[in-house]
Design a protein around this motif. Structure first.
Motif, mmCIF file in Angstrom:
data_model
loop_
_atom_site.group_PDB
_atom_site.id
_atom_site.type_symbol
_atom_site.label_atom_id
_atom_site.label_comp_id
_atom_site.label_asym_id
_atom_site.label_seq_id
_atom_site.Cartn_x
_atom_site.Cartn_y
_atom_site.Cartn_z
ATOM 1 N N GLY A 1 0.829 -1.192 0.000
ATOM 2 C CA GLY A 1 0.000 0.000 0.000
ATOM 3 C C GLY A 1 0.870 1.252 0.000
ATOM 4 N N VAL A 2 0.242 2.391 -0.291
ATOM 5 C CA VAL A 2 0.938 3.675 -0.329
ATOM 6 C C VAL A 2 0.136 4.688 0.475
ATOM 7 C CG1 VAL A 2 1.744 5.570 -1.791
ATOM 8 C CG2 VAL A 2 1.969 3.202 -2.579
ATOM 9 N N LEU A 3 0.837 5.471 1.306
ATOM 10 C CA LEU A 3 0.201 6.512 2.107
ATOM 11 C C LEU A 3 0.307 7.855 1.383
ATOM 12 C CD1 LEU A 3 1.563 5.573 5.639
ATOM 13 C CD2 LEU A 3 -0.741 5.170 4.751
ATOM 14 N N TYR A 4 -0.785 8.626 1.449
ATOM 15 C CA TYR A 4 -0.824 9.951 0.848
ATOM 16 C C TYR A 4 -1.324 10.969 1.865
ATOM 17 C CZ TYR A 4 -0.240 7.987 -3.863
ATOM 18 O OH TYR A 4 0.242 7.349 -4.977
ATOM 19 N N GLY A 5 -0.799 12.174 1.758
ATOM 20 C CA GLY A 5 -1.258 13.273 2.588
ATOM 21 C C GLY A 5 -0.644 14.568 2.092
ATOM 22 N N HIS A 6 -0.708 15.598 2.918
ATOM 23 C CA HIS A 6 -0.081 16.863 2.540
ATOM 24 C C HIS A 6 0.292 17.649 3.785
ATOM 25 C CE1 HIS A 6 -3.734 19.214 3.433
ATOM 26 N NE2 HIS A 6 -4.405 18.216 2.873
ATOM 27 N N HIS B 1 2.723 0.892 12.927
ATOM 28 C CA HIS B 1 3.806 1.721 12.410
ATOM 29 C C HIS B 1 4.050 1.346 10.947
ATOM 30 C CE1 HIS B 1 5.840 2.704 16.537
ATOM 31 N NE2 HIS B 1 4.534 2.921 16.542
ATOM 32 N N ALA B 2 3.973 2.333 10.069
ATOM 33 C CA ALA B 2 4.249 2.130 8.643
ATOM 34 C C ALA B 2 5.456 2.973 8.268
ATOM 35 C CB ALA B 2 3.047 2.536 7.800
ATOM 36 N N SER B 3 6.419 2.361 7.581
ATOM 37 C CA SER B 3 7.605 3.111 7.181
ATOM 38 C C SER B 3 7.908 2.863 5.707
ATOM 39 C CB SER B 3 8.818 2.728 8.037
ATOM 40 O OG SER B 3 9.146 1.360 7.857
ATOM 41 N N GLY B 4 8.602 3.831 5.109
ATOM 42 C CA GLY B 4 8.946 3.698 3.703
ATOM 43 C C GLY B 4 9.620 4.951 3.188
ATOM 44 N N PRO B 5 10.081 4.908 1.943
ATOM 45 C CA PRO B 5 10.728 6.087 1.343
ATOM 46 C C PRO B 5 9.729 7.222 1.177
ATOM 47 C CG PRO B 5 10.326 4.400 -0.309
ATOM 48 C CD PRO B 5 10.001 3.774 1.007
ATOM 49 N N VAL B 6 10.205 8.433 1.413
ATOM 50 C CA VAL B 6 9.335 9.615 1.414
ATOM 51 C C VAL B 6 9.519 10.424 0.132
ATOM 52 C CG1 VAL B 6 8.803 11.777 2.590
ATOM 53 C CG2 VAL B 6 9.396 9.740 3.924
ATOM 54 N N GLU B 7 8.399 10.804 -0.470
ATOM 55 C CA GLU B 7 8.416 11.698 -1.635
ATOM 56 C C GLU B 7 7.514 12.888 -1.339
ATOM 57 O OE1 GLU B 7 6.658 12.036 -6.189
ATOM 58 O OE2 GLU B 7 6.482 10.141 -5.093
ATOM 59 N N PHE B 8 8.041 14.095 -1.498
ATOM 60 C CA PHE B 8 7.245 15.306 -1.410
ATOM 61 C C PHE B 8 7.039 15.849 -2.824
ATOM 62 C CE2 PHE B 8 9.572 15.280 2.702
ATOM 63 C CZ PHE B 8 8.473 15.155 3.547
ATOM 64 N N PHE B 9 5.874 16.405 -3.100
ATOM 65 C CA PHE B 9 5.596 16.913 -4.443
ATOM 66 C C PHE B 9 4.672 18.130 -4.364
ATOM 67 C CE2 PHE B 9 2.467 13.638 -3.478
ATOM 68 C CZ PHE B 9 1.266 14.218 -3.841
ATOM 69 N N ASP B 10 4.736 18.972 -5.395
ATOM 70 C CA ASP B 10 3.859 20.145 -5.429
ATOM 71 C C ASP B 10 3.145 20.305 -6.761
ATOM 72 O OD1 ASP B 10 5.957 20.950 -6.995
ATOM 73 O OD2 ASP B 10 6.527 22.664 -5.755
ATOM 74 N N ASP B 11 3.067 19.229 -7.536
ATOM 75 C CA ASP B 11 2.313 19.255 -8.788
ATOM 76 C C ASP B 11 0.829 19.476 -8.476
ATOM 77 O OD1 ASP B 11 2.069 18.515 -11.796
ATOM 78 O OD2 ASP B 11 0.611 17.216 -10.790
ATOM 79 N N ALA B 12 0.234 20.474 -9.085
ATOM 80 C CA ALA B 12 -1.131 20.876 -8.744
ATOM 81 C C ALA B 12 -2.157 19.769 -8.974
ATOM 82 C CB ALA B 12 -1.514 22.129 -9.537
ATOM 83 N N SER B 13 -2.014 19.033 -10.065
ATOM 84 C CA SER B 13 -2.995 17.985 -10.353
ATOM 85 C C SER B 13 -2.901 16.840 -9.339
ATOM 86 C CB SER B 13 -2.811 17.465 -11.781
ATOM 87 O OG SER B 13 -1.520 16.888 -11.944
ATOM 88 N N ARG B 14 -1.687 16.491 -8.948
ATOM 89 C CA ARG B 14 -1.519 15.443 -7.931
ATOM 90 C C ARG B 14 -2.035 15.913 -6.580
ATOM 91 N NH1 ARG B 14 4.433 13.143 -7.797
ATOM 92 N NH2 ARG B 14 3.407 11.573 -6.504
ATOM 93 N N LEU B 15 -1.778 17.177 -6.247
ATOM 94 C CA LEU B 15 -2.279 17.714 -4.985
ATOM 95 C C LEU B 15 -3.802 17.723 -4.954
ATOM 96 C CD1 LEU B 15 0.136 20.735 -4.399
ATOM 97 C CD2 LEU B 15 -0.074 18.692 -2.970
ATOM 98 N N LEU B 16 -4.402 18.115 -6.053
ATOM 99 C CA LEU B 16 -5.862 18.141 -6.125
ATOM 100 C C LEU B 16 -6.431 16.748 -5.928
ATOM 101 C CD1 LEU B 16 -8.496 19.659 -6.625
ATOM 102 C CD2 LEU B 16 -8.147 19.309 -9.087
ATOM 103 N N ALA C 1 7.081 0.207 3.016
ATOM 104 C CA ALA C 1 8.076 -0.861 2.909
ATOM 105 C C ALA C 1 7.922 -1.865 4.038
ATOM 106 C CB ALA C 1 9.489 -0.269 2.910
ATOM 107 N N THR C 2 7.613 -1.374 5.228
ATOM 108 C CA THR C 2 7.389 -2.256 6.376
ATOM 109 C C THR C 2 6.143 -1.804 7.125
ATOM 110 O OG1 THR C 2 8.789 -0.930 7.842
ATOM 111 C CG2 THR C 2 9.846 -2.751 6.659
ATOM 112 N N LEU C 3 5.423 -2.777 7.630
ATOM 113 C CA LEU C 3 4.177 -2.530 8.357
ATOM 114 C C LEU C 3 4.226 -3.360 9.629
ATOM 115 C CD1 LEU C 3 1.625 -0.851 7.763
ATOM 116 C CD2 LEU C 3 0.625 -2.888 6.718
ATOM 117 N N GLU C 4 4.227 -2.689 10.787
ATOM 118 C CA GLU C 4 4.305 -3.374 12.067
ATOM 119 C C GLU C 4 3.090 -3.034 12.912
ATOM 120 O OE1 GLU C 4 8.396 -1.505 12.802
ATOM 121 O OE2 GLU C 4 8.544 -3.457 13.817
ATOM 122 N N GLY C 5 2.478 -4.060 13.479
ATOM 123 C CA GLY C 5 1.319 -3.836 14.319
ATOM 124 C C GLY C 5 1.510 -4.380 15.719
ATOM 125 N N LYS C 6 0.944 -3.697 16.686
ATOM 126 C CA LYS C 6 1.007 -4.140 18.074
ATOM 127 C C LYS C 6 -0.362 -3.971 18.715
ATOM 128 C CE LYS C 6 3.778 -3.545 22.302
ATOM 129 N NZ LYS C 6 4.944 -2.824 22.885
#
Length: 207
Positions: free
Chosen positions: A52-57, A108-123, A166-171
């Protein structure tokens, strides 16, 4: 995250349910300047990537996106939690050898981080987040309800976040290491709490 075997949650459906139920996550990056953390509503695209992939802003003024992360980012999703008094343990009456503890659910979910400011992706991200949290309302608000020019101006004030998991840990620390009688006592005690989250923990305890 330190997770003794008794508390480890490796069930993907359970992990995803905790992520979906947590309305606010804590997003953390390690940097050369020290750790940075921001409370963020995040959505998970379960069909993208292996886990899975997490999205936010973030706000554009937030310095977290400007400082290069060292290694992977971390998103913490907290479920219900409750203080556990030793008074609820059956063994208290037998030996008195008991101490307080805390029951809780977290992912806990961890993975490589990408920041972006493309308007269409943000929308796309803000639309999906809005639909997620407005979906249960009788008259849900939509991003398209606002004037398009206003929305575009608001998008210029944020930066998108994408983090493939990349990794998903649950407790799930729910008194599994206690005797059946102790677990029953904890569940009964929490069930009488005035706090909804503590009553929710009571329902999760295996008795």
């Amino acid at each position: 995250m330190y997770t003794p075997p008794a508390f480890r949650d490796e069930d993907r459906a359970s992990l995803l349910a905790t992520i979906r139920a947590a309305r606010l996550a804590t997003f953390i990056t390690a940097t050369a300047e020290g750790p940075l953390a921001t409370p963020l509503p995040l959505l998970i695209d379960e069909d993208e990537g292996e886990h899975g992939v997490l999205y936010g802003h973030l706000a554009r003024a937030n310095p977290q996106w400007r400082v290069p992360p060292v290694g992977h980012g971390l998103a913490i999703f907290a479920g219900p939690d409750a203080y556990v008094t030793p008074s609820w343990y059956a063994v208290k009456q037998e030996t008195g050898k008991v101490v307080p503890t805390w029951n809780y659910v977290t992912v806990h979910a961890s993975g490589p981080v990408e920041f972006f400011d493309d308007a269409s992706r943000l929308l796309d991200v803000v639309t999906r987040l809005t639909n997620l949290h407005e979906g249960g309302r009788a008259a849900p608000w939509a991003v398209s309800d606002a004037p398009a020019a206003f929305v575009q101006a608001q998008l210029r004030g944020i930066v998108g976040l994408r983090m493939p998991i990349a990794t998903l840990e649950g407790k799930r620390k729910l008194s599994q290491n206690r005797s059946p009688a102790d677990r029953a006592g904890v569940a009964a005690g929490l069930a009488e709490s005035e706090r909804p989250t503590e009553r929710e923990v009571a329902r999760l305890i295996p008795v």
